[in-house]
Write a protein that holds these residues in place. Structure first.
Motif, PDB file in Angstrom:
ATOM      1  N   ALA A 388       6.967  15.035  22.062  1.00 35.38           N
ATOM      2  CA  ALA A 388       5.809  15.386  22.884  1.00 35.38           C
ATOM      3  C   ALA A 388       6.206  16.127  24.153  1.00 35.38           C
ATOM      4  CB  ALA A 388       5.031  14.121  23.229  1.00 35.38           C
ATOM      5  N   GLN A 389       7.355  15.796  24.734  1.00 29.26           N
ATOM      6  CA  GLN A 389       7.771  16.432  25.980  1.00 29.26           C
ATOM      7  C   GLN A 389       8.057  17.920  25.806  1.00 29.26           C
ATOM      8  OE1 GLN A 389      10.934  13.484  26.927  1.00 29.26           O
ATOM      9  NE2 GLN A 389      10.022  13.441  28.969  1.00 29.26           N
ATOM     10  N   GLU A 390       8.360  18.342  24.583  1.00 24.23           N
ATOM     11  CA  GLU A 390       8.694  19.736  24.334  1.00 24.23           C
ATOM     12  C   GLU A 390       7.484  20.567  23.897  1.00 24.23           C
ATOM     13  OE1 GLU A 390      11.728  19.502  21.403  1.00 24.23           O
ATOM     14  OE2 GLU A 390      13.220  18.629  22.774  1.00 24.23           O
ATOM     15  N   ASP A 391       6.315  19.966  23.861  1.00 20.27           N
ATOM     16  CA  ASP A 391       5.105  20.637  23.397  1.00 20.27           C
ATOM     17  C   ASP A 391       4.524  21.477  24.531  1.00 20.27           C
ATOM     18  OD1 ASP A 391       2.820  21.429  22.107  1.00 20.27           O
ATOM     19  OD2 ASP A 391       1.810  19.495  22.281  1.00 20.27           O
ATOM     20  N   CYS A 392       4.473  22.788  24.357  1.00 14.02           N
ATOM     21  CA  CYS A 392       3.978  23.669  25.412  1.00 14.02           C
ATOM     22  C   CYS A 392       2.452  23.693  25.482  1.00 14.02           C
ATOM     23  CB  CYS A 392       4.520  25.080  25.217  1.00 14.02           C
ATOM     24  SG  CYS A 392       4.011  25.876  23.685  1.00 14.02           S
ATOM     25  N   TYR A 393       1.772  22.986  24.572  1.00 10.79           N
ATOM     26  CA  TYR A 393       0.309  22.923  24.597  1.00 10.79           C
ATOM     27  C   TYR A 393      -0.190  21.588  25.137  1.00 10.79           C
ATOM     28  CZ  TYR A 393       0.213  27.212  21.881  1.00 10.79           C
ATOM     29  OH  TYR A 393       0.373  28.521  21.462  1.00 10.79           O
ATOM     30  N   ALA A 394       0.627  20.899  25.910  1.00 12.52           N
ATOM     31  CA  ALA A 394       0.227  19.614  26.477  1.00 12.52           C
ATOM     32  C   ALA A 394      -0.874  19.808  27.513  1.00 12.52           C
ATOM     33  CB  ALA A 394       1.428  18.938  27.121  1.00 12.52           C
ATOM     34  N   PRO A 395      -1.783  18.848  27.658  1.00 12.21           N
ATOM     35  CA  PRO A 395      -2.778  18.917  28.733  1.00 12.21           C
ATOM     36  C   PRO A 395      -2.129  18.649  30.080  1.00 12.21           C
ATOM     37  CG  PRO A 395      -2.951  16.824  27.591  1.00 12.21           C
ATOM     38  CD  PRO A 395      -1.934  17.632  26.838  1.00 12.21           C
ATOM     39  N   LEU A 396      -2.888  18.792  31.149  1.00 10.25           N
ATOM     40  CA  LEU A 396      -2.363  18.546  32.488  1.00 10.25           C
ATOM     41  C   LEU A 396      -2.291  17.064  32.820  1.00 10.25           C
ATOM     42  CD1 LEU A 396      -4.305  21.272  34.529  1.00 10.25           C
ATOM     43  CD2 LEU A 396      -2.038  21.450  33.492  1.00 10.25           C
ATOM     44  N   ALA A 397      -3.046  16.247  32.133  1.00 11.36           N
ATOM     45  CA  ALA A 397      -3.218  14.839  32.474  1.00 11.36           C
ATOM     46  C   ALA A 397      -1.880  14.100  32.592  1.00 11.36           C
ATOM     47  CB  ALA A 397      -4.088  14.157  31.428  1.00 11.36           C
ATOM     48  N   ALA A 398      -1.805  13.220  33.585  1.00 12.65           N
ATOM     49  CA  ALA A 398      -0.587  12.435  33.800  1.00 12.65           C
ATOM     50  C   ALA A 398      -0.589  11.133  33.015  1.00 12.65           C
ATOM     51  CB  ALA A 398      -0.427  12.131  35.292  1.00 12.65           C
ATOM     52  N   ASN A 399      -1.735  10.721  32.497  1.00 16.91           N
ATOM     53  CA  ASN A 399      -1.844   9.414  31.828  1.00 16.91           C
ATOM     54  C   ASN A 399      -1.877   9.560  30.304  1.00 16.91           C
ATOM     55  OD1 ASN A 399      -4.373  10.701  32.218  1.00 16.91           O
ATOM     56  ND2 ASN A 399      -5.470   8.796  31.864  1.00 16.91           N
ATOM     57  N   GLN A 400      -0.846  10.173  29.756  1.00 18.11           N
ATOM     58  CA  GLN A 400      -0.740  10.332  28.313  1.00 18.11           C
ATOM     59  C   GLN A 400       0.164   9.239  27.751  1.00 18.11           C
ATOM     60  OE1 GLN A 400      -0.117  14.512  27.001  1.00 18.11           O
ATOM     61  NE2 GLN A 400      -0.144  14.985  29.194  1.00 18.11           N
ATOM     62  N   PRO A 401      -0.373   8.334  26.928  1.00 16.67           N
ATOM     63  CA  PRO A 401       0.391   7.148  26.537  1.00 16.67           C
ATOM     64  C   PRO A 401       1.575   7.431  25.623  1.00 16.67           C
ATOM     65  CG  PRO A 401      -1.676   7.249  25.342  1.00 16.67           C
ATOM     66  CD  PRO A 401      -1.735   8.323  26.380  1.00 16.67           C
ATOM     67  N   MET A 402       1.625   8.603  24.987  1.00 13.67           N
ATOM     68  CA  MET A 402       2.733   8.900  24.086  1.00 13.67           C
ATOM     69  C   MET A 402       3.495  10.147  24.543  1.00 13.67           C
ATOM     70  SD  MET A 402       0.657   8.119  20.527  1.00 13.67           S
ATOM     71  CE  MET A 402       2.027   7.532  19.525  1.00 13.67           C
ATOM     72  N   ALA A 403       3.458  10.415  25.838  1.00 14.74           N
ATOM     73  CA  ALA A 403       4.014  11.653  26.376  1.00 14.74           C
ATOM     74  C   ALA A 403       5.527  11.767  26.189  1.00 14.74           C
ATOM     75  CB  ALA A 403       3.676  11.782  27.854  1.00 14.74           C
ATOM     76  N   ARG A 404       6.219  10.649  26.039  1.00 14.11           N
ATOM     77  CA  ARG A 404       7.677  10.687  25.870  1.00 14.11           C
ATOM     78  C   ARG A 404       8.096  10.296  24.451  1.00 14.11           C
ATOM     79  NH1 ARG A 404       6.662   9.024  31.032  1.00 14.11           N
ATOM     80  NH2 ARG A 404       7.811  10.132  32.692  1.00 14.11           N
ATOM     81  N   ALA A 405       7.131  10.241  23.558  1.00 12.01           N
ATOM     82  CA  ALA A 405       7.413   9.771  22.202  1.00 12.01           C
ATOM     83  C   ALA A 405       7.862  10.904  21.292  1.00 12.01           C
ATOM     84  CB  ALA A 405       6.164   9.111  21.616  1.00 12.01           C
ATOM     85  N   THR A 406       8.570  10.515  20.253  1.00 12.87           N
ATOM     86  CA  THR A 406       8.843  11.412  19.128  1.00 12.87           C
ATOM     87  C   THR A 406       7.863  11.042  18.025  1.00 12.87           C
ATOM     88  OG1 THR A 406      11.181  11.638  19.690  1.00 12.87           O
ATOM     89  CG2 THR A 406      10.534  12.126  17.419  1.00 12.87           C
ATOM     90  N   LEU A 407       7.077  12.015  17.593  1.00  9.94           N
ATOM     91  CA  LEU A 407       6.006  11.753  16.639  1.00  9.94           C
ATOM     92  C   LEU A 407       6.290  12.410  15.301  1.00  9.94           C
ATOM     93  CD1 LEU A 407       4.442  12.474  19.667  1.00  9.94           C
ATOM     94  CD2 LEU A 407       2.739  11.208  18.381  1.00  9.94           C
ATOM     95  N   LYS A 408       5.662  11.874  14.280  1.00  9.38           N
ATOM     96  CA  LYS A 408       5.766  12.428  12.936  1.00  9.38           C
ATOM     97  C   LYS A 408       4.391  12.894  12.501  1.00  9.38           C
ATOM     98  CE  LYS A 408       7.530  11.324   8.307  1.00  9.38           C
ATOM     99  NZ  LYS A 408       8.076  10.244   7.449  1.00  9.38           N
ATOM    100  N   GLY A 409       4.292  14.180  12.164  1.00  6.96           N
ATOM    101  CA  GLY A 409       3.022  14.776  11.799  1.00  6.96           C
ATOM    102  C   GLY A 409       2.532  15.681  12.919  1.00  6.96           C
ATOM    103  N   GLN A 410       2.254  16.953  12.590  1.00  9.34           N
ATOM    104  CA  GLN A 410       1.822  17.882  13.637  1.00  9.34           C
ATOM    105  C   GLN A 410       0.946  18.982  13.051  1.00  9.34           C
ATOM    106  OE1 GLN A 410       4.838  20.245  15.705  1.00  9.34           O
ATOM    107  NE2 GLN A 410       3.782  19.874  17.642  1.00  9.34           N
ATOM    108  N   VAL A 411      -0.018  19.429  13.851  1.00 12.08           N
ATOM    109  CA  VAL A 411      -0.812  20.605  13.499  1.00 12.08           C
ATOM    110  C   VAL A 411       0.074  21.825  13.706  1.00 12.08           C
ATOM    111  CG1 VAL A 411      -2.819  22.000  14.107  1.00 12.08           C
ATOM    112  CG2 VAL A 411      -2.994  19.508  14.086  1.00 12.08           C
ATOM    113  N   LEU A 412       0.302  22.565  12.632  1.00 13.04           N
ATOM    114  CA  LEU A 412       1.197  23.719  12.688  1.00 13.04           C
ATOM    115  C   LEU A 412       0.481  24.997  13.071  1.00 13.04           C
ATOM    116  CD1 LEU A 412       3.283  23.091   9.441  1.00 13.04           C
ATOM    117  CD2 LEU A 412       3.723  22.275  11.754  1.00 13.04           C
ATOM    118  N   ALA A 413      -0.769  25.117  12.684  1.00 17.35           N
ATOM    119  CA  ALA A 413      -1.527  26.333  12.970  1.00 17.35           C
ATOM    120  C   ALA A 413      -3.009  26.017  12.914  1.00 17.35           C
ATOM    121  CB  ALA A 413      -1.180  27.431  11.953  1.00 17.35           C
ATOM    122  N   THR A 414      -3.791  26.853  13.581  1.00 21.21           N
ATOM    123  CA  THR A 414      -5.246  26.738  13.545  1.00 21.21           C
ATOM    124  C   THR A 414      -5.852  28.111  13.738  1.00 21.21           C
ATOM    125  OG1 THR A 414      -7.180  25.858  14.716  1.00 21.21           O
ATOM    126  CG2 THR A 414      -5.156  26.069  15.981  1.00 21.21           C
ATOM    127  N   GLY A 415      -6.960  28.368  13.050  1.00 25.47           N
ATOM    128  CA  GLY A 415      -7.590  29.671  13.156  1.00 25.47           C
ATOM    129  C   GLY A 415      -8.176  29.943  14.523  1.00 25.47           C
TER     130      GLY A 415
END
Length: 425
Positions: A388-415
């Motif tokens: 999550a820390q390397e995601d350049c599309y993160a919101p500005l919010a400081a209260n993200q509960p998984m902001a330092r997590a490594t996650l499995k599953g991601q949206v790769l593209a959207t129209g």
């Protein structure tokens, strides 16, 4: 990397819409839109990607979130919210009136009206009461005439006399009325639901009656005013799900649950982790399990992000002094895929029912579906691992509960954002 002008997704898993089963087929994308599928993809000179492990499905729908200051917010702005929500696979977000100033008049709603037909579909809830205080009625008819999709209120139930008056006047006609079954006077300033784990941890406890008592009142009002589309926001306890289940299906109001209450409880969240301070508060493991069961059984109709952004300065306050809420559209699909599909054996169709089709129905929208020419699609890889820390599309919010997590599953593209293309063949 941006989405190529044209490409073919070979043997992608396609979910067209509600009631449709997953099927494998080839899909051709052109300039971010679905141009063809099946045999229509043959004999076109464009790159071909093996997409056999990917899912192509309609964009997600968030039935309620908050945006305090759309232009100058430090915790979140309209631009940052739209960018992060689209990258997370969302195509529609409905904003509650909870803002500074509170959106309870046509003028304040008009200031946030979005041009339709491009980018994120931003919908607005009007306010049931003035300033969300639950004491005086806001101008219901004027707000709806100005484009509000329905009426909502603050984090607790308005006073019963005001509810009776508003529902009997019925200015909302068939527009939905979204209310939270919560009474802060019964919460005893607690911020974790009462239970053994909370007692051991020494957290101030919030009794279940702060939800169950106002819920009983709302269910009685729903039965008394059957022509009103009364809806319930953010149920959080096993008792609430059971109360909802005791109501006949034809009289049962639709209800939402916040995504975080499906993932966290007072037994599985470490004391120093982000995510304790939410309203309604986190419950026990039994509460969380019953919420998941209620969602699968259809007693709960939709999963809401209920995005509530805090700025970095406010986030430094002690947990019992800051405003409640968690933020982050980007965690919802990956985390719930792992929790519900991988963990509890849900199908992709069941997950999309509560993240897309059910929320759309709650908002009174046509159910999203994939069709030729649409750009409201997402491409999801359930196996993609990201930090999550390397995601350049993160919101500005400081209260993200998984902001330092490594996650499995991601949206790769959207129209909706052709510049987003996270995966290279």
């Amino acid at each position: 990397m941006s989405l190529p002008q044209a490409l073919v997704l070979r043997q992608v898993q396609l979910l067209e819409g509600p009631g449709q089963a997953l099927r494998r087929t080839d899909v051709r994308l052109e300039e971010g839109r679905i141009a063809a599928w099946g045999e229509g993809c043959r004999d076109h000179p464009c790159p071909v990607i093996d997409a056999s492990g990917l899912l192509l499905a309609p964009s997600l729908v968030d039935p309620h979130s908050c945006l305090d200051d759309p232009l100058h917010g430090v915790g979140e702005t309209r631009a940052s919210l739209e960018r992060s929500a689209i990258a997370a696979g969302y195509g529609t977000v409905a904003l509650l009136p909870d803002a500074s100033p509170w959106r309870d008049s046509p003028e304040r709603l008009q200031a946030l009206r979005a041009p339709q037909g491009q980018g994120l579909e931003l919908l607005l809830w009007g306010s049931f009461s003035l300033s969300g205080a639950g004491l005086e009625l806001a101008p219901h008819g004027d707000q709806l005439a100005s484009g509000a999709l329905g009426l909502a209120d603050g984090a607790q139930t308005p006073s019963l006399p005001l509810l009776e008056r508003g529902l009997s006047l019925a200015e909302m006609d068939q527009a939905p009325v979204l209310l939270a079954p919560r009474d802060r006077t019964l919460a005893q300033e607690g911020f974790v639901r009462e239970g053994v784990e909370a007692l051991r941890a020494g957290w101030p406890m919030d009794p279940t009656t702060s939800e169950s008592l106002p819920l009983r009142n709302l269910l009685a009002l729903a039965a008394r005013y059957p022509s009103c589309r009364l809806q319930l926001m953010n149920l959080s306890t096993a008792e609430a799900v059971d109360l909802l289940g005791s109501v006949a299906a034809e009289q049962r109001p639709v209800a939402t649950v916040c995504w975080w209450h499906l993932l966290a409880d007072s037994a599985n969240l470490a004391p120093i982790e982000e995510g304790w301070r939410v309203e309604p508060p986190l419950g026990s493991a039994q509460d969380r399990q019953r919420l998941k069961e209620g969602l699968r059984e259809g007693l709960l109709s939709a999963v809401a992000v209920h995005h509530q952004a805090l700025d970095p300065e406010e986030q430094l306050l002690p947990v019992d002094q800051r405003r409640p809420g968690v933020a982050g559209h980007r965690f919802v699909l990956p985390a719930l895929w792992q929790e519900l599909v991988e963990g509890d054996g849900w199908s992709a169709e069941q997950l999309w029912q509560v993240l897309c089709f059910g929320p759309a129905d709650l908002l009174g929208l046509e159910p999203p579906k994939l069709q030729l020419g649409t750009d409201r699609w997402l491409l999801f890889d359930p196996q993609h691992v990201w930090t999550a820390q390397e995601d350049c599309y993160a919101p500005l919010a400081a209260n993200q509960p998984m902001a330092r997590a490594t996650l499995k599953g991601q949206v790769l593209a959207t129209g909706l954002n052709p510049q987003l293309w996270r995966w290279i063949s």
